[in-house]
Design a protein around this motif. Structure first.
Motif, PDB file in Angstrom:
ATOM      1  N   GLU A   1       0.828  -1.205   0.000  1.00  9.07           N
ATOM      2  CA  GLU A   1       0.000   0.000   0.000  1.00  9.07           C
ATOM      3  C   GLU A   1       0.864   1.258   0.000  1.00  9.07           C
ATOM      4  O   GLU A   1       0.511   2.265  -0.622  1.00  9.07           O
ATOM      5  N   ILE A   2       2.000   1.201   0.673  1.00 10.91           N
ATOM      6  CA  ILE A   2       2.906   2.349   0.673  1.00 10.91           C
ATOM      7  C   ILE A   2       3.507   2.534  -0.712  1.00 10.91           C
ATOM      8  O   ILE A   2       3.623   3.671  -1.210  1.00 10.91           O
ATOM      9  N   ILE A   3       3.882   1.431  -1.357  1.00  7.81           N
ATOM     10  CA  ILE A   3       4.419   1.515  -2.718  1.00  7.81           C
ATOM     11  C   ILE A   3       3.383   2.125  -3.659  1.00  7.81           C
ATOM     12  O   ILE A   3       3.698   2.998  -4.478  1.00  7.81           O
ATOM     13  N   ALA A   4       2.128   1.700  -3.519  1.00 15.56           N
ATOM     14  CA  ALA A   4       1.056   2.247  -4.364  1.00 15.56           C
ATOM     15  C   ALA A   4       0.861   3.732  -4.084  1.00 15.56           C
ATOM     16  O   ALA A   4       0.614   4.527  -5.005  1.00 15.56           O
ATOM     17  N   HIS A   5       0.977   4.133  -2.813  1.00 17.12           N
ATOM     18  CA  HIS A   5       0.786   5.551  -2.480  1.00 17.12           C
ATOM     19  C   HIS A   5       1.936   6.400  -3.006  1.00 17.12           C
ATOM     20  O   HIS A   5       1.722   7.533  -3.461  1.00 17.12           O
ATOM     21  N   VAL A   6       3.147   5.868  -2.953  1.00 20.70           N
ATOM     22  CA  VAL A   6       4.293   6.586  -3.525  1.00 20.70           C
ATOM     23  C   VAL A   6       4.076   6.789  -5.027  1.00 20.70           C
ATOM     24  O   VAL A   6       4.327   7.875  -5.569  1.00 20.70           O
ATOM     25  N   GLN A   7       3.591   5.742  -5.714  1.00 24.03           N
ATOM     26  CA  GLN A   7       3.283   5.873  -7.138  1.00 24.03           C
ATOM     27  C   GLN A   7       2.195   6.924  -7.359  1.00 24.03           C
ATOM     28  O   GLN A   7       2.250   7.703  -8.317  1.00 24.03           O
ATOM     29  N   ARG A   8       1.194   6.950  -6.479  1.00 21.73           N
ATOM     30  CA  ARG A   8       0.123   7.949  -6.577  1.00 21.73           C
ATOM     31  C   ARG A   8       0.694   9.359  -6.444  1.00 21.73           C
ATOM     32  O   ARG A   8       0.304  10.272  -7.176  1.00 21.73           O
ATOM     33  N   MET A   9       1.624   9.550  -5.533  1.00 23.71           N
ATOM     34  CA  MET A   9       2.248  10.867  -5.362  1.00 23.71           C
ATOM     35  C   MET A   9       3.018  11.274  -6.611  1.00 23.71           C
ATOM     36  O   MET A   9       3.016  12.448  -7.006  1.00 23.71           O
ATOM     37  N   MET A  10       3.684  10.297  -7.252  1.00 18.98           N
ATOM     38  CA  MET A  10       4.384  10.602  -8.499  1.00 18.98           C
ATOM     39  C   MET A  10       3.389  10.968  -9.595  1.00 18.98           C
ATOM     40  O   MET A  10       3.604  11.925 -10.354  1.00 18.98           O
ATOM     41  N   ASP A  11       2.280  10.223  -9.679  1.00 16.94           N
ATOM     42  CA  ASP A  11       1.266  10.503 -10.697  1.00 16.94           C
ATOM     43  C   ASP A  11       0.652  11.884 -10.509  1.00 16.94           C
ATOM     44  O   ASP A  11       0.349  12.591 -11.480  1.00 16.94           O
ATOM     45  N   GLU A  12       0.471  12.284  -9.240  1.00 16.75           N
ATOM     46  CA  GLU A  12      -0.124  13.594  -8.934  1.00 16.75           C
ATOM     47  C   GLU A  12       0.930  14.706  -8.904  1.00 16.75           C
ATOM     48  O   GLU A  12       0.616  15.860  -8.654  1.00 16.75           O
ATOM     49  N   LYS A  13       2.196  14.330  -9.123  1.00 17.54           N
ATOM     50  CA  LYS A  13       3.311  15.266  -9.193  1.00 17.54           C
ATOM     51  C   LYS A  13       3.564  16.006  -7.866  1.00 17.54           C
ATOM     52  O   LYS A  13       4.051  17.139  -7.860  1.00 17.54           O
ATOM     53  N   THR A  14       3.221  15.354  -6.746  1.00 19.20           N
ATOM     54  CA  THR A  14       3.604  15.929  -5.456  1.00 19.20           C
ATOM     55  C   THR A  14       5.032  15.544  -5.083  1.00 19.20           C
ATOM     56  O   THR A  14       5.610  16.118  -4.156  1.00 19.20           O
ATOM     57  N   ILE A  15       5.578  14.546  -5.771  1.00 20.12           N
ATOM     58  CA  ILE A  15       7.007  14.257  -5.726  1.00 20.12           C
ATOM     59  C   ILE A  15       7.482  14.107  -7.164  1.00 20.12           C
ATOM     60  O   ILE A  15       6.675  13.929  -8.086  1.00 20.12           O
ATOM     61  N   SER A  16       8.790  14.191  -7.351  1.00 22.66           N
ATOM     62  CA  SER A  16       9.362  14.117  -8.691  1.00 22.66           C
ATOM     63  C   SER A  16       9.995  12.748  -8.927  1.00 22.66           C
ATOM     64  O   SER A  16      10.421  12.086  -7.969  1.00 22.66           O
ATOM     65  N   PRO A  17      10.092  12.319 -10.185  1.00 21.52           N
ATOM     66  CA  PRO A  17      10.726  11.016 -10.476  1.00 21.52           C
ATOM     67  C   PRO A  17      12.138  10.905  -9.912  1.00 21.52           C
ATOM     68  O   PRO A  17      12.545   9.833  -9.443  1.00 21.52           O
ATOM     69  N   GLU A  18      12.886  12.021  -9.918  1.00 23.10           N
ATOM     70  CA  GLU A  18      14.258  11.961  -9.405  1.00 23.10           C
ATOM     71  C   GLU A  18      14.303  11.735  -7.894  1.00 23.10           C
ATOM     72  O   GLU A  18      15.341  11.324  -7.359  1.00 23.10           O
ATOM     73  N   ASP A  19      13.183  12.017  -7.215  1.00 25.13           N
ATOM     74  CA  ASP A  19      13.138  11.734  -5.781  1.00 25.13           C
ATOM     75  C   ASP A  19      13.239  10.235  -5.501  1.00 25.13           C
ATOM     76  O   ASP A  19      13.538   9.816  -4.382  1.00 25.13           O
ATOM     77  N   MET A  20      12.967   9.437  -6.517  1.00 25.64           N
ATOM     78  CA  MET A  20      12.943   7.986  -6.361  1.00 25.64           C
ATOM     79  C   MET A  20      14.215   7.315  -6.871  1.00 25.64           C
ATOM     80  O   MET A  20      14.335   6.101  -6.811  1.00 25.64           O
ATOM     81  N   ASP A  21      15.190   8.100  -7.337  1.00 30.96           N
ATOM     82  CA  ASP A  21      16.364   7.528  -7.988  1.00 30.96           C
ATOM     83  C   ASP A  21      17.116   6.527  -7.117  1.00 30.96           C
ATOM     84  O   ASP A  21      17.602   5.506  -7.608  1.00 30.96           O
ATOM     85  N   LEU A  22      17.259   6.822  -5.839  1.00 28.08           N
ATOM     86  CA  LEU A  22      18.053   5.963  -4.964  1.00 28.08           C
ATOM     87  C   LEU A  22      17.188   5.053  -4.101  1.00 28.08           C
ATOM     88  O   LEU A  22      17.692   4.375  -3.213  1.00 28.08           O
ATOM     89  N   LEU A  23      15.882   5.006  -4.385  1.00 25.68           N
ATOM     90  CA  LEU A  23      14.971   4.185  -3.597  1.00 25.68           C
ATOM     91  C   LEU A  23      14.678   2.888  -4.330  1.00 25.68           C
ATOM     92  O   LEU A  23      14.267   2.889  -5.490  1.00 25.68           O
ATOM     93  N   LEU A  24      14.894   1.771  -3.651  1.00 22.73           N
ATOM     94  CA  LEU A  24      14.684   0.449  -4.247  1.00 22.73           C
ATOM     95  C   LEU A  24      13.723  -0.362  -3.394  1.00 22.73           C
ATOM     96  O   LEU A  24      13.905  -0.468  -2.179  1.00 22.73           O
ATOM     97  N   PHE A  25      12.676  -0.921  -4.019  1.00 24.16           N
ATOM     98  CA  PHE A  25      11.767  -1.854  -3.360  1.00 24.16           C
ATOM     99  C   PHE A  25      12.084  -3.261  -3.872  1.00 24.16           C
ATOM    100  O   PHE A  25      11.976  -3.519  -5.072  1.00 24.16           O
TER     101      PHE A  25
END
Length: 247
Positions: A182-206
């Protein structure tokens, strides 16, 4: 609940107080930081593992933490945790079993949290925010396993500091994909809504793959000039400092 620091923290959060009381509180915080510096300054490059204190030895997440810590230890990193039971114990246990340095930064809680038996050295902090800063200060990478509010607090606060440029970027791995779906889905939702940027995820690995975690951390270590990858600092005997040795 007889701990003086816990009582002081309760009073601090009640609002404005006499100036000398606020100064006394700040002095206690400084002492806590100095205690942490003296205990952790000689660990060298380390990776910190977060996760719940409630998982027992027979739980799959306990074993996952144990395995990934052992493998990362073989890269030359010390393993640091919050020093308690559960996932923390498993990570420190994996470190000991792989022959790498095992370190804990524990916390005093109203119900007490005893340090686990797999530590070469540990310090015990009274304030959560001091503890979190020390864990960040000495860590080249974080591994986040399933946990509760505390684990999520450490995870998202660190992401926020990286996103806002308050600290340098470093690898963060989240294991237990099913637990965190659910957290992974919410992070994706934040990216889709542009409240975070794709580069914010560069060093994050699930991932749940130990080998993938090791490869991810190795890749960033080999391409990083980070000071956190330098050899351990030498202890100064004149200051009463002791070289950190494996138990």
């Amino acid at each position: 609940m007889n701990n003086a620091f816990i009582k002081e923290e309760h009073k601090f959060m009640e609002g404005a107080r006499a100036r000398w009381k606020e100064l006394k509180y700040v002095g206690g915080v400084v002492i806590q930081f100095l205690k942490g510096f003296r205990g952790l300054h000689f660990i060298g490059p380390c990776v910190t593992v977060f996760g719940s204190a409630r998982f027992k030895e027979d739980h799959p997440y306990y074993e996952l933490a144990r395995q990934v810590s052992a493998k990362i230890g073989k890269l030359g990193f010390a393993i640091m945790t919050g020093g308690g039971p559960g996932i923390m114990e498993a990570a420190n246990r994996g470190a000991k079993e792989s022959g790498t340095l095992s370190v804990g930064c524990n916390i005093v809680l109203p119900h007490e949290q005893a340090h686990n038996p797999y530590l070469d050295r540990f310090v015990t902090m009274e304030y959560f925010f001091v503890r979190k800063e020390l864990l960040r200060k000495y860590s080249f990478a974080f591994i986040v396993l399933p946990g509760g509010f505390g684990t999520l607090d450490e995870f998202f606060e660190t992401l926020t500091l990286i996103q806002t440029g308050k600290i340098k970027r470093f690898p963060i791995v989240v294991m237990g994909v099913g637990f965190h779906k659910e957290i992974i889905a919410h992070v994706q939702r934040m990216m889709d809504e542009k409240t975070i940027s794709p580069e914010d995820m560069d060093l994050l690995l699930f991932t749940d793959s130990v080998d993938e975690v090791v490869a991810h951390i190795r890749k960033h270590a080999e391409g990083s000039p980070s000071i956190k990858l330098n050899p351990p600092r030498k202890a100064a005997w004149a200051l009463g400092e002791r070289k950190l040795k494996r138990a």
